[in-house]
Motif scaffolding. Structure first.
Motif, PDB file in Angstrom:
ATOM      1  N   LYS A   1       0.856  -1.138  -0.038  1.00 26.29           N
ATOM      2  CA  LYS A   1       0.204   0.014   0.158  1.00 26.29           C
ATOM      3  C   LYS A   1       0.828   1.135  -0.124  1.00 26.29           C
ATOM      4  CE  LYS A   1      -4.111  -1.681   2.265  1.00 26.29           C
ATOM      5  NZ  LYS A   1      -5.181  -1.730   3.515  1.00 26.29           N
ATOM      6  N   GLU A   2       2.113   1.303   0.703  1.00 26.61           N
ATOM      7  CA  GLU A   2       2.761   2.455   1.126  1.00 26.61           C
ATOM      8  C   GLU A   2       3.365   2.649  -0.548  1.00 26.61           C
ATOM      9  OE1 GLU A   2       6.416   3.744   3.774  1.00 26.61           O
ATOM     10  OE2 GLU A   2       6.204   1.594   3.172  1.00 26.61           O
ATOM     11  N   ILE A   3       3.957   1.829  -1.087  1.00 30.51           N
ATOM     12  CA  ILE A   3       4.468   1.941  -2.466  1.00 30.51           C
ATOM     13  C   ILE A   3       3.405   2.290  -3.401  1.00 30.51           C
ATOM     14  CG2 ILE A   3       5.845   0.927  -3.947  1.00 30.51           C
ATOM     15  CD1 ILE A   3       7.261  -0.566  -1.826  1.00 30.51           C
ATOM     16  N   LYS A   4       2.303   1.675  -3.403  1.00 31.04           N
ATOM     17  CA  LYS A   4       1.360   1.859  -4.416  1.00 31.04           C
ATOM     18  C   LYS A   4       1.110   3.247  -4.212  1.00 31.04           C
ATOM     19  CE  LYS A   4      -1.902  -1.069  -4.819  1.00 31.04           C
ATOM     20  NZ  LYS A   4      -2.006  -1.510  -6.022  1.00 31.04           N
ATOM     21  N   LYS A   5       0.850   3.881  -3.048  1.00 32.22           N
ATOM     22  CA  LYS A   5       0.599   5.235  -2.773  1.00 32.22           C
ATOM     23  C   LYS A   5       1.623   6.212  -3.483  1.00 32.22           C
ATOM     24  CE  LYS A   5      -0.463   8.853   0.777  1.00 32.22           C
ATOM     25  NZ  LYS A   5      -0.462   8.908   2.096  1.00 32.22           N
ATOM     26  N   PHE A   6       2.934   5.750  -3.268  1.00 29.47           N
ATOM     27  CA  PHE A   6       4.104   6.432  -3.662  1.00 29.47           C
ATOM     28  C   PHE A   6       4.019   6.759  -5.512  1.00 29.47           C
ATOM     29  CE2 PHE A   6       8.272   6.418  -5.560  1.00 29.47           C
ATOM     30  CZ  PHE A   6       8.850   7.811  -5.066  1.00 29.47           C
TER      31      PHE A   6
ATOM     32  N   ASP B   1       9.467  -4.633  -5.661  1.00 29.02           N
ATOM     33  CA  ASP B   1       9.299  -3.226  -4.990  1.00 29.02           C
ATOM     34  C   ASP B   1      10.565  -2.532  -4.974  1.00 29.02           C
ATOM     35  OD1 ASP B   1       6.729  -3.563  -4.502  1.00 29.02           O
ATOM     36  OD2 ASP B   1       6.789  -3.937  -2.688  1.00 29.02           O
ATOM     37  N   LYS B   2      11.504  -3.167  -4.816  1.00 31.63           N
ATOM     38  CA  LYS B   2      13.181  -2.644  -4.503  1.00 31.63           C
ATOM     39  C   LYS B   2      13.570  -2.035  -6.091  1.00 31.63           C
ATOM     40  CE  LYS B   2      17.863  -3.872  -3.904  1.00 31.63           C
ATOM     41  NZ  LYS B   2      18.810  -4.869  -3.773  1.00 31.63           N
ATOM     42  N   LEU B   3      13.400  -2.911  -6.893  1.00 28.82           N
ATOM     43  CA  LEU B   3      13.589  -2.397  -8.363  1.00 28.82           C
ATOM     44  C   LEU B   3      12.704  -1.239  -8.859  1.00 28.82           C
ATOM     45  CD1 LEU B   3      14.749  -4.884 -11.546  1.00 28.82           C
ATOM     46  CD2 LEU B   3      13.033  -2.866 -11.624  1.00 28.82           C
ATOM     47  N   MET B   4      11.300  -1.490  -8.516  1.00 26.88           N
ATOM     48  CA  MET B   4      10.509  -0.337  -9.073  1.00 26.88           C
ATOM     49  C   MET B   4      10.963   0.792  -8.280  1.00 26.88           C
ATOM     50  SD  MET B   4       6.893  -2.114  -9.615  1.00 26.88           S
ATOM     51  CE  MET B   4       6.592  -2.791  -7.840  1.00 26.88           C
ATOM     52  N   MET B   5      11.219   0.950  -7.097  1.00 25.55           N
ATOM     53  CA  MET B   5      11.640   2.045  -6.363  1.00 25.55           C
ATOM     54  C   MET B   5      12.969   2.816  -6.653  1.00 25.55           C
ATOM     55  SD  MET B   5       9.224   3.002  -4.287  1.00 25.55           S
ATOM     56  CE  MET B   5      10.143   4.275  -3.423  1.00 25.55           C
ATOM     57  N   PHE B   6      13.943   1.936  -6.981  1.00 26.98           N
ATOM     58  CA  PHE B   6      15.054   2.357  -7.549  1.00 26.98           C
ATOM     59  C   PHE B   6      14.895   2.924  -8.949  1.00 26.98           C
ATOM     60  CE2 PHE B   6      19.031   1.775  -9.927  1.00 26.98           C
ATOM     61  CZ  PHE B   6      19.977   2.263  -9.134  1.00 26.98           C
ATOM     62  N   LEU B   7      14.312   2.415  -9.886  1.00 25.81           N
ATOM     63  CA  LEU B   7      14.000   3.080 -11.246  1.00 25.81           C
ATOM     64  C   LEU B   7      13.267   4.328 -11.033  1.00 25.81           C
ATOM     65  CD1 LEU B   7      13.926   2.893 -14.415  1.00 25.81           C
ATOM     66  CD2 LEU B   7      11.940   1.790 -14.108  1.00 25.81           C
ATOM     67  N   LYS B   8      12.282   4.457 -10.160  1.00 22.51           N
ATOM     68  CA  LYS B   8      11.685   5.642 -10.036  1.00 22.51           C
ATOM     69  C   LYS B   8      12.797   6.649  -9.296  1.00 22.51           C
ATOM     70  CE  LYS B   8       8.451   8.513 -10.519  1.00 22.51           C
ATOM     71  NZ  LYS B   8       8.440   9.214 -11.866  1.00 22.51           N
TER      72      LYS B   8
ATOM     73  N   ASP C   1      10.642  11.561  -0.338  1.00 26.33           N
ATOM     74  CA  ASP C   1       9.577  10.426  -0.025  1.00 26.33           C
ATOM     75  C   ASP C   1      10.109   9.090  -0.632  1.00 26.33           C
ATOM     76  OD1 ASP C   1       7.838  12.603   1.078  1.00 26.33           O
ATOM     77  OD2 ASP C   1       6.419  12.368  -0.565  1.00 26.33           O
ATOM     78  N   GLY C   2      10.608   9.010  -1.699  1.00 24.75           N
ATOM     79  CA  GLY C   2      11.119   7.744  -2.386  1.00 24.75           C
ATOM     80  C   GLY C   2      12.172   7.150  -1.508  1.00 24.75           C
ATOM     81  N   LEU C   3      13.033   8.075  -1.201  1.00 28.45           N
ATOM     82  CA  LEU C   3      14.477   7.772  -0.249  1.00 28.45           C
ATOM     83  C   LEU C   3      13.780   7.080   1.105  1.00 28.45           C
ATOM     84  CD1 LEU C   3      17.518   7.864  -0.548  1.00 28.45           C
ATOM     85  CD2 LEU C   3      17.386  10.397   0.646  1.00 28.45           C
ATOM     86  N   ASP C   4      13.117   7.944   1.649  1.00 28.18           N
ATOM     87  CA  ASP C   4      12.647   7.285   2.899  1.00 28.18           C
ATOM     88  C   ASP C   4      12.025   6.058   2.885  1.00 28.18           C
ATOM     89  OD1 ASP C   4      13.327  10.005   4.169  1.00 28.18           O
ATOM     90  OD2 ASP C   4      11.001  10.666   3.997  1.00 28.18           O
ATOM     91  N   ILE C   5      11.370   5.628   1.915  1.00 24.53           N
ATOM     92  CA  ILE C   5      10.790   4.380   1.719  1.00 24.53           C
ATOM     93  C   ILE C   5      12.003   3.227   1.362  1.00 24.53           C
ATOM     94  CG2 ILE C   5       9.319   3.011   0.240  1.00 24.53           C
ATOM     95  CD1 ILE C   5       7.582   5.200  -0.411  1.00 24.53           C
ATOM     96  N   MET C   6      12.690   3.608   0.499  1.00 25.39           N
ATOM     97  CA  MET C   6      14.015   2.927   0.478  1.00 25.39           C
ATOM     98  C   MET C   6      14.972   2.515   1.482  1.00 25.39           C
ATOM     99  SD  MET C   6      15.144   3.806  -3.507  1.00 25.39           S
ATOM    100  CE  MET C   6      16.012   2.079  -3.632  1.00 25.39           C
TER     101      MET C   6
ATOM    102  N   LYS D   1      13.718   2.753   4.724  1.00 22.63           N
ATOM    103  CA  LYS D   1      12.863   1.824   5.778  1.00 22.63           C
ATOM    104  C   LYS D   1      13.129   0.535   5.474  1.00 22.63           C
ATOM    105  CE  LYS D   1       8.032   1.188   6.648  1.00 22.63           C
ATOM    106  NZ  LYS D   1       6.835   1.751   6.425  1.00 22.63           N
ATOM    107  N   HIS D   2      13.047   0.197   4.012  1.00 23.45           N
ATOM    108  CA  HIS D   2      12.971  -1.244   3.671  1.00 23.45           C
ATOM    109  C   HIS D   2      14.401  -1.803   3.468  1.00 23.45           C
ATOM    110  CE1 HIS D   2       8.849  -1.768   3.201  1.00 23.45           C
ATOM    111  NE2 HIS D   2       8.904  -0.552   2.839  1.00 23.45           N
ATOM    112  N   HIS D   3      15.709  -0.923   3.875  1.00 20.10           N
ATOM    113  CA  HIS D   3      17.031  -1.206   3.487  1.00 20.10           C
ATOM    114  C   HIS D   3      17.418  -1.934   1.900  1.00 20.10           C
ATOM    115  CE1 HIS D   3      17.268  -1.214   7.795  1.00 20.10           C
ATOM    116  NE2 HIS D   3      16.425  -1.955   7.923  1.00 20.10           N
TER     117      HIS D   3
END
Length: 333
Positions: A211-216, A260-267, A307-312, A314-316
């Protein structure tokens, strides 16, 4: 020729290129599975081989220097057997963006390197990624999928700017001057990159269960769509038809493709690239209203990036780049 140790800059650019190519490699593996057009597949296959060869060479360089290779991304970060999430048109647009970003990145890496073998390596990378970019643009033109920048009437004379009004005629709608060719170029390119970014956010939002990442990603889509509209309006004010595409690029599949890790990194990479584009556009634009827009939008992107950095964090998911020794800590041990 005597081989000297790598400089901090060389370690840094090789490390960064390895991480980013590791991500691209696994995206290309998926594209290679779902692409239907044979000619687009050929470019995907070439890009796949290129990214693999680049990382193999970096692994070799790091091994010889006894530098640990970053983990990057693995086959666990992609489900190549997932249903088709992207259209062929989107894949070709992504390849164009990959080539364009790659030429900038490898040019910077080359200029930051001192050692002959590393400069040669990045020179070869630059030539290869430029070739991939040209192939994607040529194929896009051939298939009618490539969106050309707007045409304009050719100038008859070489003129000089007369007075500060040239810069200030942008805030008043009744005295606003038309855009010059440099301003059109940046508005057009930022329109295209935000449009692709919105498509990517859409695909990621509909395939993640977190949910957190979907919202992002939903927020990223909103920001991208908003910025596309702003750039479109700026072009329209000068009676320039904004680029359009009938292909939305994303299918209705909701099956997870990427971690989620790859998607967040690409963004994260795309967001950083977007900030760089806005900075360049702000510097090059000669209408103060455009400068103000780019600076305002850049601040919005910076907050989104945080916001993206905080999520990454948080999940190491953030690997730490090679660090310079802390001399004060060593002395006080």
């Amino acid at each position: 020729m005597t081989i000297v140790d790598m400089t901090s800059s060389e370690i840094g650019v090789l490390w960064s290129q390895y991480i980013q190519n590791s991500m691209s490699l696994h995206m290309m593996k998926y594209f290679n599975e779902i692409v239907e057009d044979k000619e687009i597949r050929t470019i995907v296959e070439k890009t796949l081989r290129f990214t693999l060869n680049v990382n193999t060479e970096i692994e070799h360089l790091f091994h010889n220097e006894r530098i640990p290779t970053p983990e990057g991304f693995t086959d666990k970060d992609v489900n190549i057997h997932a249903p088709r999430l992207y259209t062929d048109s989107f894949i070709l647009s992504f390849l164009e963006m990959f080539g364009k970003a790659g030429t900038v990145a490898y040019c910077l890496s080359q200029s930051a390197s001192s050692r002959h073998d590393i400069r040669k390596f990045f020179t070869d990378c630059l030539l290869n990624v430029s070739n991939l970019y040209n192939l994607s643009v040529d194929l896009g033109l051939e298939k009618g999928l490539y969106v050309r920048p707007p045409y304009m009437t050719k100038p008859k004379n070489a003129d000089y700017i007369e007075g500060k009004a040239y810069f200030t005629k942008g805030f008043n709608p009744f005295t606003k001057r038309t855009l010059n060719s440099i301003e059109i170029m940046h508005l057009f390119e930022n329109f295209k990159t935000n449009q692709i970014g919105s498509f990517i956010c859409t695909s990621f939002a509909q395939t993640t269960e977190t949910k957190e990442i979907k919202k992002f990603f939903v927020n990223g889509k909103k920001i991208g769509t908003k910025h596309v509209k702003i750039f479109s309006n700026k072009l329209a004010e000068s009676n320039i038809e904004p680029p359009s595409s009938s292909d939305h690029g994303v299918t209705e599949s909701t099956t997870r493709v990427f971690s989620d890790k790859l998607m967040m990194f690409l963004k994260t990479v795309l967001t950083a690239s977007g900030q760089g584009n806005y900075s360049a556009a702000s510097t090059a634009s000669m209408r103060y209203d455009l400068v103000a827009d780019y600076q305002r939008l850049s601040a919005e992107v910076a907050l989104y990036a945080k916001d993206g950095l905080d999520i990454m964090l948080k999940h190491h998911w953030l690997e730490e780049p090679p660090q310079y020794p802390d001399r004060s800590k060593l002395i006080n041990q």
